[in-house]
Design a protein around this motif. Structure first.
Motif, PDB file in Angstrom:
ATOM      1  N   HIS A  55       0.835  -1.199   0.000  1.00 47.74           N
ATOM      2  CA  HIS A  55       0.000   0.000   0.000  1.00 47.74           C
ATOM      3  C   HIS A  55       0.870   1.249   0.000  1.00 47.74           C
ATOM      4  CE1 HIS A  55      -3.321   2.676   0.916  1.00 47.74           C
ATOM      5  NE2 HIS A  55      -2.595   3.184   1.897  1.00 47.74           N
ATOM      6  N   ASN A  56       1.904   1.263   0.829  1.00 44.54           N
ATOM      7  CA  ASN A  56       2.811   2.410   0.895  1.00 44.54           C
ATOM      8  C   ASN A  56       3.548   2.608  -0.425  1.00 44.54           C
ATOM      9  OD1 ASN A  56       2.040   2.877   3.520  1.00 44.54           O
ATOM     10  ND2 ASN A  56       3.843   1.914   4.426  1.00 44.54           N
ATOM     11  N   GLU A  57       3.974   1.509  -1.060  1.00 44.68           N
ATOM     12  CA  GLU A  57       4.669   1.620  -2.346  1.00 44.68           C
ATOM     13  C   GLU A  57       3.741   2.138  -3.435  1.00 44.68           C
ATOM     14  OE1 GLU A  57       6.651  -1.998  -3.399  1.00 44.68           O
ATOM     15  OE2 GLU A  57       8.059  -1.845  -1.742  1.00 44.68           O
ATOM     16  N   GLU A  58       2.489   1.691  -3.436  1.00 47.65           N
ATOM     17  CA  GLU A  58       1.529   2.179  -4.423  1.00 47.65           C
ATOM     18  C   GLU A  58       1.295   3.675  -4.253  1.00 47.65           C
ATOM     19  OE1 GLU A  58      -1.984  -0.191  -3.986  1.00 47.65           O
ATOM     20  OE2 GLU A  58      -0.998  -1.999  -4.755  1.00 47.65           O
ATOM     21  N   GLY A  59       1.214   4.123  -3.010  1.00 47.17           N
ATOM     22  CA  GLY A  59       1.038   5.551  -2.745  1.00 47.17           C
ATOM     23  C   GLY A  59       2.250   6.338  -3.193  1.00 47.17           C
ATOM     24  N   ALA A  60       3.436   5.796  -2.999  1.00 51.03           N
ATOM     25  CA  ALA A  60       4.659   6.473  -3.427  1.00 51.03           C
ATOM     26  C   ALA A  60       4.705   6.541  -4.957  1.00 51.03           C
ATOM     27  CB  ALA A  60       5.896   5.751  -2.890  1.00 51.03           C
ATOM     28  N   ASP A  61       4.276   5.480  -5.633  1.00 49.19           N
ATOM     29  CA  ASP A  61       4.253   5.468  -7.094  1.00 49.19           C
ATOM     30  C   ASP A  61       3.280   6.516  -7.640  1.00 49.19           C
ATOM     31  OD1 ASP A  61       6.111   3.446  -7.142  1.00 49.19           O
ATOM     32  OD2 ASP A  61       4.644   1.846  -7.502  1.00 49.19           O
ATOM     33  N   LEU A  62       2.137   6.669  -7.008  1.00 49.73           N
ATOM     34  CA  LEU A  62       1.162   7.657  -7.445  1.00 49.73           C
ATOM     35  C   LEU A  62       1.687   9.063  -7.238  1.00 49.73           C
ATOM     36  CD1 LEU A  62      -2.157   6.128  -6.059  1.00 49.73           C
ATOM     37  CD2 LEU A  62      -1.391   6.195  -8.441  1.00 49.73           C
ATOM     38  N   ASN A  63       2.393   9.299  -6.138  1.00 47.38           N
ATOM     39  CA  ASN A  63       2.934  10.623  -5.859  1.00 47.38           C
ATOM     40  C   ASN A  63       4.079  11.004  -6.781  1.00 47.38           C
ATOM     41  OD1 ASN A  63       1.115  11.136  -3.799  1.00 47.38           O
ATOM     42  ND2 ASN A  63       2.444  10.235  -2.233  1.00 47.38           N
TER      43      ASN A  63
END
Length: 67
Positions: A55-63
């Protein structure tokens, strides 16, 4: 006074998978009657940790694309 049986481990963090596996194997050996419960509990904890990291990696990818 409650009697406890303790095992002390020293873990070489340079080899985390091998070391953690060895600790798990030893605990399972000592608790043969509850191996399934122990492994299911570990599965839950590991699954939750993986989900949080993903979840944290997906959020970082979106940012990354919004800068």
């Amino acid at each position: 006074m409650k009697m406890r049986h303790l095992v002390e481990f020293t873990v070489d963090t340079a080899n985390p998978i091998g070391e953690i596996s060895a600790v798990i194997s030893e605990v399972l050996r000592v608790h043969e009657e509850s191996r399934l419960d122990i492994l299911r509990g570990l599965d839950t904890v590991i699954g939750e940790a993986l989900a949080q990291l993903e979840h944290n990696e997906e959020g970082a990818d979106l940012n990354d694309g919004n800068d």
